[in-house]
Design a protein around this motif. Sequence first.
Motif, PDB file in Angstrom:
ATOM      1  N   MET A  49     -10.618  16.234   2.958  1.00  0.00           N
ATOM      2  CA  MET A  49     -11.421  15.022   2.852  1.00  0.00           C
ATOM      3  C   MET A  49     -11.518  14.278   4.184  1.00  0.00           C
ATOM      4  N   GLY A  50     -10.832  14.809   5.192  1.00  0.00           N
ATOM      5  CA  GLY A  50     -10.880  14.172   6.500  1.00  0.00           C
ATOM      6  C   GLY A  50     -10.197  12.816   6.555  1.00  0.00           C
ATOM      7  N   GLN A  51      -9.093  12.717   5.821  1.00  0.00           N
ATOM      8  CA  GLN A  51      -8.411  11.412   5.755  1.00  0.00           C
ATOM      9  C   GLN A  51      -7.099  11.392   6.516  1.00  0.00           C
ATOM     10  N   ILE A  52      -6.859  12.455   7.294  1.00  0.00           N
ATOM     11  CA  ILE A  52      -5.542  12.571   7.919  1.00  0.00           C
ATOM     12  C   ILE A  52      -5.219  11.383   8.804  1.00  0.00           C
ATOM     13  N   THR A  99       0.831  -1.198   0.000  1.00  0.00           N
ATOM     14  CA  THR A  99       0.000   0.000   0.000  1.00  0.00           C
ATOM     15  C   THR A  99       0.865   1.247   0.000  1.00  0.00           C
ATOM     16  N   LEU A 100       0.226   2.346  -0.372  1.00  0.00           N
ATOM     17  CA  LEU A 100       0.945   3.625  -0.434  1.00  0.00           C
ATOM     18  C   LEU A 100       1.269   4.087   0.982  1.00  0.00           C
ATOM     19  N   ASP A 101       2.551   4.169   1.325  1.00  0.00           N
ATOM     20  CA  ASP A 101       2.886   4.605   2.683  1.00  0.00           C
ATOM     21  C   ASP A 101       3.969   5.669   2.700  1.00  0.00           C
ATOM     22  N   TYR A 102       3.997   6.497   1.641  1.00  0.00           N
ATOM     23  CA  TYR A 102       4.862   7.676   1.630  1.00  0.00           C
ATOM     24  C   TYR A 102       3.952   8.894   1.675  1.00  0.00           C
ATOM     25  N   PRO A 103       4.498  10.037   2.108  1.00  0.00           N
ATOM     26  CA  PRO A 103       3.667  11.252   2.195  1.00  0.00           C
ATOM     27  C   PRO A 103       3.161  11.712   0.815  1.00  0.00           C
ATOM     28  N   PRO A 104       2.217  12.661   0.828  1.00  0.00           N
ATOM     29  CA  PRO A 104       1.530  13.015  -0.417  1.00  0.00           C
ATOM     30  C   PRO A 104       2.417  13.514  -1.554  1.00  0.00           C
ATOM     31  N   LEU A 138      -0.719  18.173   2.453  1.00  0.00           N
ATOM     32  CA  LEU A 138      -1.744  17.453   3.206  1.00  0.00           C
ATOM     33  C   LEU A 138      -3.136  18.049   3.036  1.00  0.00           C
ATOM     34  N   GLY A 139      -3.207  19.273   2.487  1.00  0.00           N
ATOM     35  CA  GLY A 139      -4.473  19.984   2.374  1.00  0.00           C
ATOM     36  C   GLY A 139      -5.627  19.144   1.847  1.00  0.00           C
TER      37      GLY A 139
END
Lengths: 548, 529
Positions: free
Chosen positions: B265-268, B86-91, B259-260
Amino acid sequence: MHRVGMKGWVVPSIILAGILTRWTIGMGSYSGYASPPMFGDYEAQRHWMEITLHLPISEWYRYDLQYWGLDYPPLTAYVSWLCGAVGSLIEPSWFTLDESRGIETKGSKLFMRATVLAFDYLIYVPALWWFTRTCLAGRSKRTQNFALVTLLFQPALLLIDFGHFQYNSVMLGFAVLAINCFFSGRDTLGAFFYVCSLCFKQMALYYAPAVGMYLIGKCIYLGPSEGTKLLIRLSLVTSLSFLLLFLPFLPPFASLSSILDPITRIFPFNRGIFEDKVANFWCASNVVFKWRLWASRDTLVRLSALLTVLGFLGAAIAPVKAWLRLRSSLSDTISGTPSVMQPVLLYALLNSSLSFFLFSFQVHEKTILLPLLPLSLLLSGAAADSTTFSLGVLCNNIAVFSIWPLLKRDGLVVQYFALLVLWNRMIGYNPLQRPLAMVRMFHPSIVYVACFAVHIAELVIPPPSRYPDIYPVLNVLVSTPVFGLTWLWSIKSIIEARWAVGGLSVSTGGANLQHDGTPAVLTPATEDDGTELSALSLKGMGHHRCLR
Amino acid sequence: MSGVDFPLEVKRGKPDRPTVNRFRPSWLKVELTPSEWDILAFSIAFKILLFPAYHSTDFEVHRNWLAITYSLPVSKWYYDNTSEWTLDYPPFFAYFEKLMSIPACIIDPKIVDLNNLDYDAWSVVVYQRTTVILTELLLGAVVLRFIRGATEPSMQRLISASLFLHPGFIIVDHIHFQYNGFMYGILLASVLCARNDNKLMSGLLFAVLLNFKHIYMYLAPAYFVYLLRTYCMSPTGSLLPTRFLSLANTVVLVFLVSLGPFLYMGQIKQLLSRLFPFMRGLNHAYWAPNAWALMTFLDRVLLQYVKHFGGRWTINSSGIASSSRGLVGDTVFAVLPNVRPIHTFTLTIAMQSIFLFKLWRSPTYKSFLTALTLCGYTSFMFGWHVHEKAVLLVLVPLSLLATESYPHFRTFVIASTAGIVSLFPLLFTPAEQVVEVIYSLMWALFTFVPLHRRLYEFPRTLPTVILNWLELGYLIGFYVITPATMLFPSFIKGKGDEWTFLPLMTTSVYCSLGLVWAYIRLGYLYLTS
């Protein structure tokens, strides 16, 4: 290239970089990878290891000839046996008889690649190092190391041996050893090495006219008594080494007739004039002139033999002439080899091997490696602004281009580009900068543009159904003129080199050389030049101006 | 080029210097000397030859990320679990993958097919490997900038070349497969801005980097202290509010860009749970060569001692199981007290704060560079579940310190050698092992020998002489350890798996000796300077 204070490290790092480059090329694909049932040259070599290991010697040249029957001389067979024996110690399944056909495990590939590297570094690389230290002995360390880099990273050989998979560097390594021996006056040892080269791959015969005539010339040069002695020694050593290498096929070890097995396998005269697309005279001219419709096979064989002989006449005559000239110019003969003879031999080797490549029967595209060797040896010591350098590099690059269809089939596309960039950058060659001094009209960049265009076209446009082979043919049409030009240049240079030999003295011929500051090329005054001229007119390109 | 002389063409650069095209903006200028072109050409040719080399599962990880970012809307990026990778690096890294997925789709649409798992056709190999080479050019551009304007350009040229050609990048990026080269390019660009007194830009670039890969958080404390002390405060110690606000705004802005969308989207929470999975053990499968590797090794030795001779220690039975499994998963000590995340965290912060205090007292560029290195080094030494690849976090900034003095150079040699050798187990296929060993040898030759000649100082005290000999002996030991550990598996072939951990453990423990020693050396050098 190398920083101050690291002098002692230059050669080791060149050697290391050579290993690294060869090994990384070897990570790629090889000839016949994953293409049953016949696979390719890789499987052929591996198969020979398998049969030599498991079969008696008498069966070597007879066993299941349809599946990659052994068709190289015995030294290849012995080397294969050695590799097979060592490999079986590590992992017997790599070389079990029949069962191992087409084996493609990681381990076996690794072992096979390692054997090529090992023989390369046992024979070829030491030979090149010795060459740079003997032939270029009078030059600076920098030049010698530069020459070593030029030779060690020669792209065509690396791509064929370490990508496509063959052991050409063994044959070429023995040839370089022979050349080194001739240069340092050890003629009998040189003859032995040359026989080794011949007995590894019969293609070394391409060098035979030059080597033979060079040695005969030397015998004449030494005079009646010394010369005869040398002649006897040479013929003894040559025949004894042949005997030694063919010993298992001769009585008392085998019946007399069994010698025919290797011989018929080595010289297959029952094939066509050319098989694949090869950048030589026959294949290129075949575009307009369908040789096979016009003439029978026998006629073509004779014609090709005639053209080949005409082609290497220069190589055959020049060494003898040069030795004679040397004899007349020096009051007493010296035992070593005068350095003026070095270029004569190298040009003769280039001329004779290129003649074979361009005109003889049954040539493979990989055989271009044979002319490339003397050319690269010449190029390695040449100044960056000389014709030798620019033509040598051009010919090397075009040779790589000429094996492009093969490399593409083998899946070695990225290696092809990487090695071209690597080598050209290493020797500091810029294809756009230096026009050939020899031919003013001709600029190497035209050739490179043509190569580039062929590559782009092949990438973008699929070949039309009427001409499925259009791109290999275009490749041949771009490459052949360059090889032809190199061949003409070799004739010109061999004459110049021979004049330079005479130029040592104040006697007859020397005065002609430097008449107006430029070497007198193709002076029609001397009797033997007529032959080269006839060869030129045969090719239909022999304008004097073109050669100046 | 004879003929008409245009007035514009009259002014030409000197022949030994690269010509400058005046019509290009300054940041786009390609100013390369011939030897720099050589290095570029050789390295690219070599990296191209490495295309067919072995690649790890990280290759599939990045291919999968191409597929995720291409075929899913942003809102699903951090939720998708079609693949186990899964994607586990920052945006920012996800955006970066999105950017690369567009040409990928043109070249071969199967690359970005989400369900086309474990796709490694030649097209995707060439494409992904090419993107690594191309993005790594950023690193090349930045290390070139280090030369221009350096106090000693000739030494900096050596260091820059050694960074661009670092075996760590060859092993981790070009064979194993990752994109470290380009991210270290951003890090070094940020350091360069600090050197050139452009601190706001330095902070900005570091914030960007954090949003590419969060492992660089290890370095954040040094940045925080340095920027606060030198940019937001006057030399006398008073706070400069405008500067503080501009820096804070810059950093916040960068994080907002990154991160905006996910905040909106409330996914933080989901994003953070992907970025920080707190379920792993103290050591990675292969022990990273740090303090914990030494401690684990000590525990294993003590366990054997207790087993054979008895003693007063109580043995943790799950520790025996952990030790017999060799290197897998969660490490539980059998004899020594167990280590928990809070311990490692406290220790790391405590050690870092010593160096940061020093940085606060002397906030110069060199001091910052050393503190930055030590910050990363401390995290590497004492962090929880440290990966061996993180050693680059130490080696890259340490390279910039190598020319400071002879003791610094020795520290650099020991840490680099141990650090690079500790990366060797990443590649376990014989063909690639040959490449990494020869390449590293050549790199060491071309980096250490010339630098040694320039920096060598005769040892003046007896302890220094003894220390030098000991260090030399340690370095020579690598010539024994490396071939032995690499050849070991072929000798135990077919004799079961129980000894497979031995070469890995040997490498890890031997390298950690050197890295711990270099850490102590560097810390001592910094605190006494």
